[in-house]
Motif scaffolding. Structure first.
Motif, PDB file in Angstrom:
ATOM      1  N   ASN A   3       0.888  -1.260  -0.025  1.00 50.68           N
ATOM      2  CA  ASN A   3       0.015  -0.076  -0.098  1.00 50.68           C
ATOM      3  C   ASN A   3       0.835   1.192   0.033  1.00 50.68           C
ATOM      4  O   ASN A   3       1.574   1.537   1.023  1.00 50.68           O
ATOM      5  CB  ASN A   3      -0.963  -0.026   1.053  1.00 50.68           C
ATOM      6  N   LYS A   5       1.422   5.280  -0.946  1.00 52.29           N
ATOM      7  CA  LYS A   5       0.879   6.555  -1.009  1.00 52.29           C
ATOM      8  C   LYS A   5       1.744   7.666  -0.904  1.00 52.29           C
ATOM      9  O   LYS A   5       2.484   7.872  -0.265  1.00 52.29           O
ATOM     10  CB  LYS A   5      -0.307   6.987   0.075  1.00 52.29           C
ATOM     11  N   ASP A   9      -1.020  12.816   0.990  1.00 61.71           N
ATOM     12  CA  ASP A   9      -2.281  12.088   1.415  1.00 61.71           C
ATOM     13  C   ASP A   9      -2.491  12.274   2.734  1.00 61.71           C
ATOM     14  O   ASP A   9      -3.569  11.958   3.198  1.00 61.71           O
ATOM     15  CB  ASP A   9      -2.225  10.684   0.970  1.00 61.71           C
ATOM     16  N   GLU A  15      -8.130   8.548   5.899  1.00 67.10           N
ATOM     17  CA  GLU A  15      -8.249   7.832   4.708  1.00 67.10           C
ATOM     18  C   GLU A  15      -7.063   6.839   4.701  1.00 67.10           C
ATOM     19  O   GLU A  15      -7.008   5.841   4.791  1.00 67.10           O
ATOM     20  CB  GLU A  15      -8.048   8.340   3.479  1.00 67.10           C
ATOM     21  N   VAL A  16      -5.697   7.444   5.175  1.00 58.37           N
ATOM     22  CA  VAL A  16      -4.319   6.798   5.198  1.00 58.37           C
ATOM     23  C   VAL A  16      -4.577   5.724   6.309  1.00 58.37           C
ATOM     24  O   VAL A  16      -4.246   4.708   6.232  1.00 58.37           O
ATOM     25  CB  VAL A  16      -3.318   7.638   5.313  1.00 58.37           C
ATOM     26  N   ARG A  18      -7.091   4.506   7.704  1.00 62.11           N
ATOM     27  CA  ARG A  18      -8.075   3.437   7.678  1.00 62.11           C
ATOM     28  C   ARG A  18      -7.371   2.031   6.915  1.00 62.11           C
ATOM     29  O   ARG A  18      -7.784   1.046   7.019  1.00 62.11           O
ATOM     30  CB  ARG A  18      -9.289   3.834   6.727  1.00 62.11           C
ATOM     31  N   ASP A  19      -6.445   2.481   6.069  1.00 64.45           N
ATOM     32  CA  ASP A  19      -5.801   1.548   5.387  1.00 64.45           C
ATOM     33  C   ASP A  19      -4.724   0.558   5.809  1.00 64.45           C
ATOM     34  O   ASP A  19      -4.225  -0.356   5.405  1.00 64.45           O
ATOM     35  CB  ASP A  19      -5.015   1.925   4.028  1.00 64.45           C
ATOM     36  N   GLU A  21      -3.498  -2.218   8.578  1.00 65.44           N
ATOM     37  CA  GLU A  21      -3.931  -3.447   9.230  1.00 65.44           C
ATOM     38  C   GLU A  21      -2.389  -4.052   9.577  1.00 65.44           C
ATOM     39  O   GLU A  21      -1.308  -3.746   9.195  1.00 65.44           O
ATOM     40  CB  GLU A  21      -4.475  -4.313   8.224  1.00 65.44           C
ATOM     41  N   GLU A  24       0.133  -5.084   7.281  1.00 66.89           N
ATOM     42  CA  GLU A  24      -0.258  -4.451   6.179  1.00 66.89           C
ATOM     43  C   GLU A  24       0.114  -2.914   6.246  1.00 66.89           C
ATOM     44  O   GLU A  24      -0.631  -2.045   6.549  1.00 66.89           O
ATOM     45  CB  GLU A  24      -1.708  -4.540   5.651  1.00 66.89           C
ATOM     46  N   VAL A  26       1.367   0.982   5.585  1.00 66.16           N
ATOM     47  CA  VAL A  26       1.316   1.823   4.631  1.00 66.16           C
ATOM     48  C   VAL A  26       2.809   2.560   4.228  1.00 66.16           C
ATOM     49  O   VAL A  26       3.148   3.364   5.244  1.00 66.16           O
ATOM     50  CB  VAL A  26       0.231   2.903   4.835  1.00 66.16           C
TER      51      VAL A  26
END
Length: 81
Positions: A3, A5, A9, A15-16, A18-19, A21, A24, A26
């Protein structure tokens, strides 16, 4: 798939976030190059614990190589078994 970005952003950081996990992260880029990583706190703590364990194991290995290793009988005797 990673992921990735742009750091810009972060203006809409919800939004960032939220991605993110466990397992996972970012990856944030600045001027098209990797610059930062945002990871879940559980993953961060696990990584720190792993690094600390690896550091202690390396110290033990070095001490064993410098001072000599104990065989199983010496270990049991030192533990009073």
């Amino acid at each position: 798939m990673p992921n990735i970005k742009p750091v810009s952003d972060l203006r809409n950081y919800t939004e960032v976030l939220r991605d993110i996990e466990v397992g996972e992260p970012v990856f944030l880029t600045k001027n098209g190059r990797g610059r930062y990583v945002i990871i879940d706190i559980q993953e961060y703590e696990k990584n720190r614990a792993t690094l600390k364990l690896m550091s202690e194991l390396a110290k033990g290995k070095k001490a064993g190589e410098e001072a000599g290793w104990l065989d199983i009988d010496e270990v049991e005797a030192s533990l009073g078994l």
